[in-house]
Design a protein around this motif. Sequence first.
Motif, PDB file in Angstrom:
ATOM      1  N   PRO A  63       0.821  -1.220   0.000  1.00 58.37           N
ATOM      2  CA  PRO A  63       0.000   0.000   0.000  1.00 58.37           C
ATOM      3  C   PRO A  63       0.850   1.263   0.000  1.00 58.37           C
ATOM      4  O   PRO A  63       2.027   1.215   0.346  1.00 58.37           O
ATOM      5  CB  PRO A  63      -0.808  -0.141   1.294  1.00 58.37           C
ATOM      6  N   ALA A  64       0.226   2.367  -0.364  1.00 57.77           N
ATOM      7  CA  ALA A  64       0.959   3.626  -0.483  1.00 57.77           C
ATOM      8  C   ALA A  64       1.623   4.027   0.831  1.00 57.77           C
ATOM      9  O   ALA A  64       2.766   4.467   0.852  1.00 57.77           O
ATOM     10  CB  ALA A  64       0.021   4.729  -0.975  1.00 57.77           C
ATOM     11  N   ASN A  65       0.886   3.920   1.941  1.00 56.08           N
ATOM     12  CA  ASN A  65       1.445   4.206   3.265  1.00 56.08           C
ATOM     13  C   ASN A  65       1.834   2.887   3.919  1.00 56.08           C
ATOM     14  O   ASN A  65       1.154   2.380   4.811  1.00 56.08           O
ATOM     15  CB  ASN A  65       0.438   4.967   4.127  1.00 56.08           C
ATOM     16  N   ALA A  66       2.944   2.311   3.441  1.00 60.37           N
ATOM     17  CA  ALA A  66       3.373   0.990   3.908  1.00 60.37           C
ATOM     18  C   ALA A  66       3.793   1.032   5.375  1.00 60.37           C
ATOM     19  O   ALA A  66       4.362   2.017   5.845  1.00 60.37           O
ATOM     20  CB  ALA A  66       4.523   0.489   3.051  1.00 60.37           C
ATOM     21  N   THR A  67       3.520  -0.059   6.087  1.00 59.42           N
ATOM     22  CA  THR A  67       3.900  -0.165   7.492  1.00 59.42           C
ATOM     23  C   THR A  67       4.838  -1.357   7.674  1.00 59.42           C
ATOM     24  O   THR A  67       4.882  -2.273   6.852  1.00 59.42           O
ATOM     25  CB  THR A  67       2.668  -0.341   8.393  1.00 59.42           C
ATOM     26  N   VAL A  68       5.588  -1.350   8.770  1.00 61.36           N
ATOM     27  CA  VAL A  68       6.591  -2.390   8.995  1.00 61.36           C
ATOM     28  C   VAL A  68       5.972  -3.750   9.271  1.00 61.36           C
ATOM     29  O   VAL A  68       6.635  -4.776   9.102  1.00 61.36           O
ATOM     30  CB  VAL A  68       7.507  -2.002  10.177  1.00 61.36           C
ATOM     31  N   ASP A  69       4.701  -3.789   9.711  1.00 60.86           N
ATOM     32  CA  ASP A  69       4.095  -5.050  10.119  1.00 60.86           C
ATOM     33  C   ASP A  69       3.214  -5.697   9.060  1.00 60.86           C
ATOM     34  O   ASP A  69       2.539  -6.687   9.333  1.00 60.86           O
ATOM     35  CB  ASP A  69       3.288  -4.841  11.404  1.00 60.86           C
ATOM     36  N   LYS A  70       3.215  -5.145   7.838  1.00 63.02           N
ATOM     37  CA  LYS A  70       2.399  -5.717   6.772  1.00 63.02           C
ATOM     38  C   LYS A  70       3.220  -5.888   5.501  1.00 63.02           C
ATOM     39  O   LYS A  70       4.285  -5.301   5.353  1.00 63.02           O
ATOM     40  CB  LYS A  70       1.180  -4.830   6.509  1.00 63.02           C
ATOM     41  N   ALA A  71       2.697  -6.696   4.588  1.00 62.75           N
ATOM     42  CA  ALA A  71       3.406  -6.962   3.330  1.00 62.75           C
ATOM     43  C   ALA A  71       3.569  -5.682   2.517  1.00 62.75           C
ATOM     44  O   ALA A  71       2.706  -4.803   2.525  1.00 62.75           O
ATOM     45  CB  ALA A  71       2.640  -8.004   2.518  1.00 62.75           C
ATOM     46  N   VAL A  72       4.696  -5.593   1.822  1.00 63.61           N
ATOM     47  CA  VAL A  72       4.985  -4.455   0.958  1.00 63.61           C
ATOM     48  C   VAL A  72       5.298  -4.976  -0.439  1.00 63.61           C
ATOM     49  O   VAL A  72       6.174  -5.825  -0.605  1.00 63.61           O
ATOM     50  CB  VAL A  72       6.195  -3.652   1.473  1.00 63.61           C
ATOM     51  N   VAL A 130      12.300   3.692   0.561  1.00 64.52           N
ATOM     52  CA  VAL A 130      10.882   3.453   0.850  1.00 64.52           C
ATOM     53  C   VAL A 130      10.656   3.679   2.341  1.00 64.52           C
ATOM     54  O   VAL A 130      11.234   2.978   3.179  1.00 64.52           O
ATOM     55  CB  VAL A 130      10.470   2.020   0.470  1.00 64.52           C
ATOM     56  N   LYS A 131       9.855   4.660   2.664  1.00 66.55           N
ATOM     57  CA  LYS A 131       9.552   4.952   4.063  1.00 66.55           C
ATOM     58  C   LYS A 131       8.550   3.928   4.591  1.00 66.55           C
ATOM     59  O   LYS A 131       7.568   3.600   3.929  1.00 66.55           O
ATOM     60  CB  LYS A 131       8.980   6.357   4.196  1.00 66.55           C
ATOM     61  N   LEU A 132       8.778   3.421   5.806  1.00 69.45           N
ATOM     62  CA  LEU A 132       7.869   2.474   6.443  1.00 69.45           C
ATOM     63  C   LEU A 132       7.338   3.081   7.737  1.00 69.45           C
ATOM     64  O   LEU A 132       8.110   3.535   8.584  1.00 69.45           O
ATOM     65  CB  LEU A 132       8.591   1.154   6.743  1.00 69.45           C
ATOM     66  N   LEU A 133       6.017   3.082   7.877  1.00 66.72           N
ATOM     67  CA  LEU A 133       5.378   3.646   9.063  1.00 66.72           C
ATOM     68  C   LEU A 133       5.154   2.579  10.116  1.00 66.72           C
ATOM     69  O   LEU A 133       5.256   1.378   9.851  1.00 66.72           O
ATOM     70  CB  LEU A 133       4.048   4.287   8.677  1.00 66.72           C
ATOM     71  N   LYS A 134       4.842   3.017  11.324  1.00 69.23           N
ATOM     72  CA  LYS A 134       4.552   2.098  12.425  1.00 69.23           C
ATOM     73  C   LYS A 134       3.049   1.997  12.637  1.00 69.23           C
ATOM     74  O   LYS A 134       2.367   3.011  12.815  1.00 69.23           O
ATOM     75  CB  LYS A 134       5.215   2.595  13.714  1.00 69.23           C
ATOM     76  N   GLY A 135       2.520   0.786  12.625  1.00 68.98           N
ATOM     77  CA  GLY A 135       1.113   0.553  12.903  1.00 68.98           C
ATOM     78  C   GLY A 135       0.174   1.393  12.068  1.00 68.98           C
ATOM     79  O   GLY A 135       0.232   1.403  10.848  1.00 68.98           O
ATOM     80  N   ASN A 136      -0.701   2.169  12.729  1.00 72.05           N
ATOM     81  CA  ASN A 136      -1.684   3.014  12.049  1.00 72.05           C
ATOM     82  C   ASN A 136      -1.206   4.458  11.875  1.00 72.05           C
ATOM     83  O   ASN A 136      -2.009   5.352  11.591  1.00 72.05           O
ATOM     84  CB  ASN A 136      -3.010   3.002  12.831  1.00 72.05           C
ATOM     85  N   ALA A 137       0.077   4.660  12.054  1.00 74.07           N
ATOM     86  CA  ALA A 137       0.615   6.021  11.922  1.00 74.07           C
ATOM     87  C   ALA A 137       0.407   6.545  10.505  1.00 74.07           C
ATOM     88  O   ALA A 137       0.399   5.786   9.536  1.00 74.07           O
ATOM     89  CB  ALA A 137       2.103   6.023  12.266  1.00 74.07           C
TER      90      ALA A 137
END
Length: 333
Positions: free
Chosen positions: A29-38, A135-142
């Motif tokens: 997803p566009a706002n990728a997070t560390v705990d989900k697939a990228v 690629v920036k990775l966000l934390k959780g719902n940030a």
Amino acid sequence: MKKIATTLFALLALYVCAFGAAGDLTISPANATVDKAVTLTYTPLANQTWMKSQPVYIYACVEFNSNGEWEKEKAAWSQCNVPALKCVLQGDGTLKYTISDIKSYFKLSDSEFEQVTGLFVILKNDKFQTTDKYVKLLKGNAKAAKFTGTVKFSVTVPAGTEKVFVTGTFGPEGSDKFWKHGDPKCQLKKVSETKFEGTITGVPENLEYLYVWGPRNDQTEFRMGHRPLGGRTAVNDIVEYWGDMTLTVSVPKGTREMYVSGSFNNWGFSRMMDEGNNSWTFHVAPSMLPKSTDTIEYKYYYKNDKSAGEKGAVHKVAFEGFATQYDEVRSWK
């Protein structure tokens, strides 16, 4: 910091969106997070025909705590034929690769996983590669912070450095802001012997940049590839060497230590770095170099003793800026 072995010179943007123009690496997803697939999708440029005719593999590292450094490579740079790292060529000519679990993929400990803030990515094979991508990775719902164009640059440099500037794609190609070296508006302030910092406004979100210490094109850092900003508002980088001149010498087998003595170190002895395979290097600091294109003289030694030098005359090289001088010592005295 991981060093990339060949020059990566594609000055192209990283847009975080569902679809990208040629030369773009996009994420989903566009706002990728560390705990989900990228999922990473790359749209090749017209001249990157090798991406359609040859296998393409991913080289990836993680970033910790927004420090801008390459850490925890998935596989060594030379391992570019591992099936698990192969990108999938789509019918529309794009390349896709999915990292389903960041923690497992990079074999991170719990504490390391908590520090992950981004990915650095290169697509490559034995002969070719694209530019660096961040690629920036966000934390959780940030939510991703809105980029305002104001960026704080902080960099650690070799001792003896007098000035540091940021250069890069601050404007479109052909403009006076495109890779302008020594721009006073992009000069950083010296805060310690090896630390420079400064805040620059009007920075493009997709900036590709490098650090330089003067206005000449050769007065730049020794780094194989540009630094991708990737929308970050603060970076903390390290310049290991300024790239004005590097001496590389091949020596007789069995040589255990190496020194170079020359006009740039007042004919003292500077210890060289062992690169393996009987090859040694020495990075000549900017403060050692002549202010003009004067001739540099030097000689190699296997001990810090004038009687332990190479056979033959002193080397004489005209300094011509960013370059590597290759020499060979066939035998010792």
